[in-house]
Design a protein around this motif. Structure first.
Motif, PDB file in Angstrom:
ATOM      1  N   TYR A 295       0.870  -1.176   0.000  1.00  0.00           N
ATOM      2  CA  TYR A 295       0.000   0.000   0.000  1.00  0.00           C
ATOM      3  C   TYR A 295       0.908   1.228   0.000  1.00  0.00           C
ATOM      4  CZ  TYR A 295      -3.426  -3.449   1.666  1.00  0.00           C
ATOM      5  OH  TYR A 295      -4.224  -4.555   1.803  1.00  0.00           O
ATOM      6  N   PRO A 296       1.267   1.738  -1.163  1.00  0.00           N
ATOM      7  CA  PRO A 296       2.284   2.803  -1.248  1.00  0.00           C
ATOM      8  C   PRO A 296       1.967   4.056  -0.434  1.00  0.00           C
ATOM      9  CG  PRO A 296       1.931   1.815  -3.402  1.00  0.00           C
ATOM     10  CD  PRO A 296       0.890   1.229  -2.493  1.00  0.00           C
ATOM     11  N   ASP A 297       0.708   4.301  -0.136  1.00  0.00           N
ATOM     12  CA  ASP A 297       0.370   5.482   0.664  1.00  0.00           C
ATOM     13  C   ASP A 297       0.486   5.236   2.173  1.00  0.00           C
ATOM     14  OD1 ASP A 297      -0.173   6.977  -1.603  1.00  0.00           O
ATOM     15  OD2 ASP A 297      -2.296   6.406  -1.638  1.00  0.00           O
ATOM     16  N   ASP A 298       0.735   4.002   2.555  1.00  0.00           N
ATOM     17  CA  ASP A 298       0.852   3.659   3.971  1.00  0.00           C
ATOM     18  C   ASP A 298       2.247   4.041   4.477  1.00  0.00           C
ATOM     19  OD1 ASP A 298       1.172   2.198   6.468  1.00  0.00           O
ATOM     20  OD2 ASP A 298      -0.577   1.018   5.881  1.00  0.00           O
ATOM     21  N   LYS A 299       2.313   4.798   5.533  1.00  0.00           N
ATOM     22  CA  LYS A 299       3.589   5.306   6.063  1.00  0.00           C
ATOM     23  C   LYS A 299       4.163   4.413   7.173  1.00  0.00           C
ATOM     24  CE  LYS A 299       3.131   8.772   3.304  1.00  0.00           C
ATOM     25  NZ  LYS A 299       3.892   8.773   2.026  1.00  0.00           N
ATOM     26  N   ALA A 300       3.719   3.172   7.233  1.00  0.00           N
ATOM     27  CA  ALA A 300       4.172   2.285   8.310  1.00  0.00           C
ATOM     28  C   ALA A 300       5.684   2.084   8.290  1.00  0.00           C
ATOM     29  CB  ALA A 300       3.460   0.935   8.211  1.00  0.00           C
ATOM     30  N   TRP A 301       6.279   1.903   7.107  1.00  0.00           N
ATOM     31  CA  TRP A 301       7.711   1.629   7.042  1.00  0.00           C
ATOM     32  C   TRP A 301       8.543   2.835   7.467  1.00  0.00           C
ATOM     33  CZ3 TRP A 301      11.104  -1.871   7.634  1.00  0.00           C
ATOM     34  CH2 TRP A 301      12.396  -1.746   7.143  1.00  0.00           C
ATOM     35  N   PRO A 302       8.305   4.036   6.952  1.00  0.00           N
ATOM     36  CA  PRO A 302       9.078   5.178   7.465  1.00  0.00           C
ATOM     37  C   PRO A 302       8.947   5.357   8.969  1.00  0.00           C
ATOM     38  CG  PRO A 302       7.876   5.806   5.481  1.00  0.00           C
ATOM     39  CD  PRO A 302       7.411   4.434   5.852  1.00  0.00           C
ATOM     40  N   ALA A 303       7.766   5.129   9.501  1.00  0.00           N
ATOM     41  CA  ALA A 303       7.586   5.269  10.948  1.00  0.00           C
ATOM     42  C   ALA A 303       8.370   4.196  11.708  1.00  0.00           C
ATOM     43  CB  ALA A 303       6.099   5.179  11.295  1.00  0.00           C
ATOM     44  N   ALA A 304       8.404   2.980  11.163  1.00  0.00           N
ATOM     45  CA  ALA A 304       9.150   1.903  11.811  1.00  0.00           C
ATOM     46  C   ALA A 304      10.648   2.173  11.790  1.00  0.00           C
ATOM     47  CB  ALA A 304       8.844   0.578  11.125  1.00  0.00           C
ATOM     48  N   VAL A 305      11.149   2.635  10.657  1.00  0.00           N
ATOM     49  CA  VAL A 305      12.581   2.951  10.550  1.00  0.00           C
ATOM     50  C   VAL A 305      12.955   4.069  11.509  1.00  0.00           C
ATOM     51  CG1 VAL A 305      14.381   3.812   9.014  1.00  0.00           C
ATOM     52  CG2 VAL A 305      12.745   2.119   8.176  1.00  0.00           C
ATOM     53  N   GLU A 306      12.096   5.064  11.623  1.00  0.00           N
ATOM     54  CA  GLU A 306      12.368   6.165  12.560  1.00  0.00           C
ATOM     55  C   GLU A 306      12.452   5.646  13.991  1.00  0.00           C
ATOM     56  OE1 GLU A 306      10.515  10.477  13.986  1.00  0.00           O
ATOM     57  OE2 GLU A 306       9.510   9.304  12.419  1.00  0.00           O
ATOM     58  N   ALA A 307      11.542   4.751  14.363  1.00  0.00           N
ATOM     59  CA  ALA A 307      11.565   4.195  15.721  1.00  0.00           C
ATOM     60  C   ALA A 307      12.821   3.373  15.954  1.00  0.00           C
ATOM     61  CB  ALA A 307      10.314   3.338  15.942  1.00  0.00           C
ATOM     62  N   LEU A 308      13.228   2.609  14.948  1.00  0.00           N
ATOM     63  CA  LEU A 308      14.436   1.795  15.084  1.00  0.00           C
ATOM     64  C   LEU A 308      15.672   2.673  15.211  1.00  0.00           C
ATOM     65  CD1 LEU A 308      15.372  -1.264  14.925  1.00  0.00           C
ATOM     66  CD2 LEU A 308      15.943  -0.751  12.539  1.00  0.00           C
ATOM     67  N   GLU A 309      15.787   3.650  14.337  1.00  0.00           N
ATOM     68  CA  GLU A 309      16.995   4.473  14.305  1.00  0.00           C
ATOM     69  C   GLU A 309      17.078   5.462  15.462  1.00  0.00           C
ATOM     70  OE1 GLU A 309      16.983   6.140  10.367  1.00  0.00           O
ATOM     71  OE2 GLU A 309      17.905   4.334   9.494  1.00  0.00           O
ATOM     72  N   SER A 310      15.934   5.810  16.037  1.00  0.00           N
ATOM     73  CA  SER A 310      15.934   6.752  17.164  1.00  0.00           C
ATOM     74  C   SER A 310      16.242   6.067  18.489  1.00  0.00           C
ATOM     75  CB  SER A 310      14.577   7.440  17.257  1.00  0.00           C
ATOM     76  OG  SER A 310      13.572   6.523  17.674  1.00  0.00           O
ATOM     77  N   GLY A 311      16.241   4.743  18.495  1.00  0.00           N
ATOM     78  CA  GLY A 311      16.452   4.004  19.732  1.00  0.00           C
ATOM     79  C   GLY A 311      15.181   3.723  20.496  1.00  0.00           C
ATOM     80  N   ALA A 312      14.016   4.081  19.920  1.00  0.00           N
ATOM     81  CA  ALA A 312      12.753   3.818  20.602  1.00  0.00           C
ATOM     82  C   ALA A 312      12.397   2.332  20.581  1.00  0.00           C
ATOM     83  CB  ALA A 312      11.629   4.628  19.956  1.00  0.00           C
ATOM     84  N   ALA A 313      12.861   1.606  19.561  1.00  0.00           N
ATOM     85  CA  ALA A 313      12.574   0.173  19.469  1.00  0.00           C
ATOM     86  C   ALA A 313      13.281  -0.571  20.595  1.00  0.00           C
ATOM     87  CB  ALA A 313      13.019  -0.370  18.118  1.00  0.00           C
ATOM     88  N   THR A 314      12.721  -1.722  20.975  1.00  0.00           N
ATOM     89  CA  THR A 314      13.299  -2.477  22.086  1.00  0.00           C
ATOM     90  C   THR A 314      14.517  -3.295  21.680  1.00  0.00           C
ATOM     91  OG1 THR A 314      11.746  -4.301  21.707  1.00  0.00           O
ATOM     92  CG2 THR A 314      11.106  -2.612  23.303  1.00  0.00           C
ATOM     93  N   SER A 315      14.773  -3.426  20.376  1.00  0.00           N
ATOM     94  CA  SER A 315      16.011  -4.040  19.878  1.00  0.00           C
ATOM     95  C   SER A 315      16.597  -3.139  18.813  1.00  0.00           C
ATOM     96  CB  SER A 315      15.747  -5.425  19.302  1.00  0.00           C
ATOM     97  OG  SER A 315      15.485  -6.355  20.336  1.00  0.00           O
ATOM     98  N   SER A 316      17.902  -3.248  18.603  1.00  0.00           N
ATOM     99  CA  SER A 316      18.561  -2.330  17.687  1.00  0.00           C
ATOM    100  C   SER A 316      18.856  -2.991  16.351  1.00  0.00           C
ATOM    101  CB  SER A 316      19.867  -1.811  18.300  1.00  0.00           C
ATOM    102  OG  SER A 316      20.766  -2.874  18.549  1.00  0.00           O
ATOM    103  N   GLY A 317      18.964  -2.158  15.329  1.00  0.00           N
ATOM    104  CA  GLY A 317      19.299  -2.628  13.991  1.00  0.00           C
ATOM    105  C   GLY A 317      19.570  -1.446  13.102  1.00  0.00           C
ATOM    106  N   THR A 318      19.999  -1.724  11.896  1.00  0.00           N
ATOM    107  CA  THR A 318      20.264  -0.667  10.918  1.00  0.00           C
ATOM    108  C   THR A 318      19.582  -1.020   9.604  1.00  0.00           C
ATOM    109  OG1 THR A 318      22.350  -1.752  10.317  1.00  0.00           O
ATOM    110  CG2 THR A 318      22.465   0.044  11.915  1.00  0.00           C
ATOM    111  N   VAL A 319      19.225   0.021   8.856  1.00  0.00           N
ATOM    112  CA  VAL A 319      18.513  -0.142   7.583  1.00  0.00           C
ATOM    113  C   VAL A 319      19.290   0.588   6.498  1.00  0.00           C
ATOM    114  CG1 VAL A 319      16.393   0.384   6.312  1.00  0.00           C
ATOM    115  CG2 VAL A 319      16.272  -0.336   8.710  1.00  0.00           C
ATOM    116  N   GLU A 320      19.451  -0.074   5.359  1.00  0.00           N
ATOM    117  CA  GLU A 320      19.977   0.598   4.169  1.00  0.00           C
ATOM    118  C   GLU A 320      19.190   0.136   2.955  1.00  0.00           C
ATOM    119  OE1 GLU A 320      23.832  -1.105   2.441  1.00  0.00           O
ATOM    120  OE2 GLU A 320      24.041  -1.597   4.571  1.00  0.00           O
ATOM    121  N   SER A 321      19.148   0.961   1.934  1.00  0.00           N
ATOM    122  CA  SER A 321      18.355   0.639   0.756  1.00  0.00           C
ATOM    123  C   SER A 321      19.108   1.025  -0.511  1.00  0.00           C
ATOM    124  CB  SER A 321      17.016   1.385   0.786  1.00  0.00           C
ATOM    125  OG  SER A 321      16.234   0.985   1.886  1.00  0.00           O
ATOM    126  N   LYS A 322      18.684   0.420  -1.612  1.00  0.00           N
ATOM    127  CA  LYS A 322      19.216   0.789  -2.916  1.00  0.00           C
ATOM    128  C   LYS A 322      18.099   0.712  -3.949  1.00  0.00           C
ATOM    129  CE  LYS A 322      20.923  -3.849  -4.081  1.00  0.00           C
ATOM    130  NZ  LYS A 322      22.100  -4.659  -4.426  1.00  0.00           N
TER     131      LYS A 322
END
Length: 322
Positions: A295-322
Motif C-alpha cells: 500500500y504505497p500510501d501507507d507510512k508504516a515503514w518510514p515510521a518503523a525505521v524512525e523508531a528503530l533508528e531513534s532508539g525507541a525500538a526495544t532491539s537495535s538494527g540498521t537499515v539501508e536501501s538501494k
C-alpha cells in the motif's frame, strides 16, 4: 523479577484483532511425494485482506520446520491484517523423506517453490475450505516471507536462480503474482575457496544467483549469524541484498544469530540467541515494510525505521536501501 514482553518492540503497528487458524488444508498433488498440507491464519474480521506465503526453514527439529513453525511470526501478521498461508514442504523432518533417496532430497528446494505456485493456483479451493474466508482475500496484494532455506524459496519466487550447468531443470521459477518478499537469513553466494562443508554436501548451494531477482524485497540478516559450515563470510546472509538489483532494502539486526531471538517458534530449543524483544521488533519491522510495499500510501515503514533508528525500538538494527 520477570517483566512483560512487548508485542511489537515499540514499533508503531495497527491494533491487533482476534485470529482464526485452520489446518490442515490438504491437497493431493500429482507427482508430489506426500500430500501438501497447509495452515491458514486470518483475522476474524475484515475484507480485502493481503496474503503472506510463509516458508519455513530446513532445520533439525522434528516439527518446527513445517506448518507448525514460525508461530511468533504467523500469529502476529494475522492479528495485524494479513492472511498467512503456511505449507509443510517435503523437507519437513517428520515426513521422513530427507534420507529417502528422492532425487530432490534432502533440501527439496525446487518443490518448495512449486508448492507456492500450487497454493496460488488453488486460492479458490483454499477460500472454499477455510470457514469464513471466502471472498475476503485481496489477490492483488500477495507477499512471500521465508527464513533460512525458506528465505531461498522466497528469493526464487522473486527471481533468483540456481544456475547449475549440469541441471537441465534449472530455470526461472519466479511468480509475478507475488509483489514483494522478505528474505531472512537466506543462503548466499558461493564465492570462496574456503566455502564450508554444506557447499560440498548440497550441490545447489554452489550455484545460487541473485542477479535476476528483480522483485522488491527486504533482506534481513543478523550481525552474529556466522556458520562456517556454509561460509566464513559474515556478509554471507546479506548476499540477497548485495548481489540483487534494486529496489532492495537490508535490515541488519544487532546481536542476532540465525534464529533472530526465536522467530521459528515459542521457546524452541534451536534458538541460540533467545530474545523475545528482538522477535517483537523484527516481526513489526517486517509488517511495516510489507504494509508500505503493498500500500504505497501507507507510512508504516518510514515510521518503523524512525523508531528503530531513534532508539525507541526495544532491539537495535540498521537499515539501508538501494
Amino acid at each position: 523479577m520477570s517483566t512483560a514482553i512487548s508485542e511489537a518492540g515499540n514499533i508503531p503497528v495497527n491494533a491487533a484483532t482476534p485470529v482464526v487458524t485452520y489446518s490442515p488444508v490438504v491437497f493431493d498433488v500429482p507427482g508430489r511425494a506426500a500430500p501438501l498440507e497447509i495452515k491458514v491464519s486470518a483475522p476474524a474480521t475484515g475484507t480485502d485482506l493481503p496474503i503472506i506465503l510463509l516458508s519455513h526453514g530446513h532445520g533439525e527439529t522434528n516439527f518446527i520446520a513445517s506448518l507448525h513453525g514460525n508461530a511468533p511470526m504467523a500469529g502476529f501478521y494475522a492479528a495485524h491484517g494479513f492472511v498467512v498461508v503456511q505449507p509443510t514442504h517435503l523437507d519437513d523432518k517428520a515426513l521422513g523423506l530427507r534420507d529417502s533417496g528422492h532425487p530432490e532430497a534432502p533440501m527439496f528446494w525446487r518443490s518448495r517453490v512449486t508448492d507456492m505456485h500450487f497454493i496460488l493456483d488453488h486460492l479458490d479451493e483454499i477460500e472454499a475450505t477455510v470457514p469464513g474466508l471466502a471472498g475476503r482475500l485481496d489477490r492483488d496484494r500477495i507477499a512471500a516471507v521465508g527464513h533460512s532455506l525458506g528465505g531461498h524459496t522466497t528469493s526464487m519466487l522473486l527471481g533468483s536462480r540456481v544456475d547449475d550447468p549440469e541441471d537441465p531443470q534449472t530455470g526461472d521459477l519466479s511468480d509475478p503474482r507475488i509483489k514483494v518478499g522478505v528474505i531472512l537469513a537466506s543462503p548466499g553466494v558461493s564465492d570462496e575457496p574456503t566455502d564450508g562443508v554444506m557447499m560440498q554436501r548440497v550441490r545447489m548451494l554452489r550455484f545460487i544467483n541473485f542477479d535476476t531477482m528483480t522483485t522488491p524485497a527486504l533482506v534481513v540478516a543478523g550481525d552474529k549469524d556466522l556458520n562456517e559450515n556454509f561460509s566464513t563470510r559474515l556478509s554471507y546472509r546479506s548476499d540477497a541484498y548485495t548481489h540483487a538489483p534494486a529496489p532492495k532494502t537490508l535490515l541488519t539486526m544487532h546481536g542476532a544469530e540465525h534464529i533472530f531471538g526465536g522467530i521459528t517458534g515459542f521457546d524452541t530449543v534451536e534458538t541460540t540467541d533467545e530474545d523475545p524483544e528482538r522477535v517483537a521488533t523484527l516481526r513489526a519491522m517486517i509488517w511495516a515494510y510489507l504494509r508500505s510495499a503493498l500500500y504505497p500510501d501507507d507510512k508504516a515503514w518510514p515510521a518503523a525505521v524512525e523508531a528503530l533508528e531513534s532508539g525507541a525500538a526495544t532491539s537495535s538494527g540498521t537499515v539501508e536501501s538501494k
